[in-house]
Design a protein around this motif. Structure first.
Motif, PDB file in Angstrom:
ATOM      1  N   LYS A 282       0.835  -1.211   0.000  1.00  0.00           N
ATOM      2  CA  LYS A 282       0.000   0.000   0.000  1.00  0.00           C
ATOM      3  C   LYS A 282       0.867   1.258   0.000  1.00  0.00           C
ATOM      4  O   LYS A 282       0.571   2.230  -0.681  1.00  0.00           O
ATOM      5  CB  LYS A 282      -0.936   0.017   1.211  1.00  0.00           C
TER       6      LYS A 282
ATOM      7  N   LEU B 148       1.219   4.281  -2.847  1.00  0.00           N
ATOM      8  CA  LEU B 148       1.156   5.719  -2.557  1.00  0.00           C
ATOM      9  C   LEU B 148       2.414   6.424  -3.054  1.00  0.00           C
ATOM     10  O   LEU B 148       2.339   7.477  -3.693  1.00  0.00           O
ATOM     11  CB  LEU B 148       0.975   5.957  -1.059  1.00  0.00           C
TER      12      LEU B 148
ATOM     13  N   TYR C 125      -3.446  15.011  -0.237  1.00  0.00           N
ATOM     14  CA  TYR C 125      -4.823  14.561  -0.025  1.00  0.00           C
ATOM     15  C   TYR C 125      -5.484  14.190  -1.353  1.00  0.00           C
ATOM     16  O   TYR C 125      -6.160  13.167  -1.456  1.00  0.00           O
ATOM     17  CB  TYR C 125      -5.632  15.643   0.702  1.00  0.00           C
TER      18      TYR C 125
ATOM     19  N   ILE D  31      -4.175  10.799  -2.439  1.00  0.00           N
ATOM     20  CA  ILE D  31      -4.718   9.715  -1.607  1.00  0.00           C
ATOM     21  C   ILE D  31      -6.161   9.418  -2.001  1.00  0.00           C
ATOM     22  O   ILE D  31      -6.541   8.252  -2.153  1.00  0.00           O
ATOM     23  CB  ILE D  31      -4.591  10.068  -0.118  1.00  0.00           C
ATOM     24  N   THR D  32      -6.969  10.478  -2.188  1.00  0.00           N
ATOM     25  CA  THR D  32      -8.361  10.228  -2.573  1.00  0.00           C
ATOM     26  C   THR D  32      -8.459   9.669  -3.990  1.00  0.00           C
ATOM     27  O   THR D  32      -9.365   8.893  -4.289  1.00  0.00           O
ATOM     28  CB  THR D  32      -9.212  11.510  -2.450  1.00  0.00           C
TER      29      THR D  32
ATOM     30  N   LEU E 290      -6.589   7.481  -5.150  1.00  0.00           N
ATOM     31  CA  LEU E 290      -6.335   6.038  -5.005  1.00  0.00           C
ATOM     32  C   LEU E 290      -7.535   5.300  -4.422  1.00  0.00           C
ATOM     33  O   LEU E 290      -7.511   4.085  -4.291  1.00  0.00           O
ATOM     34  CB  LEU E 290      -5.107   5.804  -4.121  1.00  0.00           C
ATOM     35  N   GLY E 291      -8.580   6.049  -4.057  1.00  0.00           N
ATOM     36  CA  GLY E 291      -9.806   5.423  -3.569  1.00  0.00           C
ATOM     37  C   GLY E 291      -9.989   5.480  -2.059  1.00  0.00           C
ATOM     38  O   GLY E 291     -10.970   4.952  -1.549  1.00  0.00           O
ATOM     39  N   TYR E 292      -9.091   6.083  -1.344  1.00  0.00           N
ATOM     40  CA  TYR E 292      -9.230   6.190   0.107  1.00  0.00           C
ATOM     41  C   TYR E 292     -10.205   7.300   0.434  1.00  0.00           C
ATOM     42  O   TYR E 292     -10.257   8.339  -0.224  1.00  0.00           O
ATOM     43  CB  TYR E 292      -7.868   6.478   0.768  1.00  0.00           C
ATOM     44  N   THR E 293     -11.016   7.082   1.483  1.00  0.00           N
ATOM     45  CA  THR E 293     -11.986   8.078   1.920  1.00  0.00           C
ATOM     46  C   THR E 293     -11.897   8.259   3.432  1.00  0.00           C
ATOM     47  O   THR E 293     -11.334   7.418   4.126  1.00  0.00           O
ATOM     48  CB  THR E 293     -13.428   7.659   1.577  1.00  0.00           C
ATOM     49  N   GLN E 294     -12.473   9.352   3.910  1.00  0.00           N
ATOM     50  CA  GLN E 294     -12.534   9.574   5.359  1.00  0.00           C
ATOM     51  C   GLN E 294     -13.638   8.696   5.930  1.00  0.00           C
ATOM     52  O   GLN E 294     -14.657   8.485   5.308  1.00  0.00           O
ATOM     53  CB  GLN E 294     -12.849  11.041   5.669  1.00  0.00           C
ATOM     54  N   SER E 295     -13.417   8.210   7.122  1.00  0.00           N
ATOM     55  CA  SER E 295     -14.480   7.391   7.719  1.00  0.00           C
ATOM     56  C   SER E 295     -14.988   8.031   8.980  1.00  0.00           C
ATOM     57  O   SER E 295     -14.516   8.963   9.495  1.00  0.00           O
ATOM     58  CB  SER E 295     -13.980   5.999   8.034  1.00  0.00           C
TER      59      SER E 295
END
Length: 80
Positions: free
Chosen positions: A43, A47, A69, A72-73, A75-80
């Motif tokens: 991972k 990045l 940011y 990162i977004t 790449l498909g990452y989101t805030q939880s």
């Protein structure tokens, strides 16, 4: 009162600002994560490569937190 005469010798002017011919241009880009991908988790490698690609695409040596940011977004990452 003494008369003193200073003798000044000048060296020929060398213009060091001239650009190098394209054949002498370095073929590598200096980036933050260069040569350090081997020891990273998959991972983290993903990045690091995404950041490197972003820097090359946008001709940036360093990036801001907003740009990080965005990467990162993307790449498909989101805030939880």
């Amino acid at each position: 009162m003494m008369n003193q005469t200073a003798t000044v010798t000048t060296a020929p002017f060398v213009d060091r600002r001239s650009t190098r011919p394209p054949a002498e241009t370095p073929v590598f880009e200096r980036r933050q994560f260069t040569n350090s991908h081997e020891g990273l988790s998959p991972k983290a490698q993903e990045l690091a490569l995404a950041i490197d690609q972003y820097k090359l695409r946008n001709r940036r040596r360093f990036i801001t937190y907003e740009e990080m940011y965005e990467i990162i977004t993307s790449l498909g990452y989101t805030q939880s």
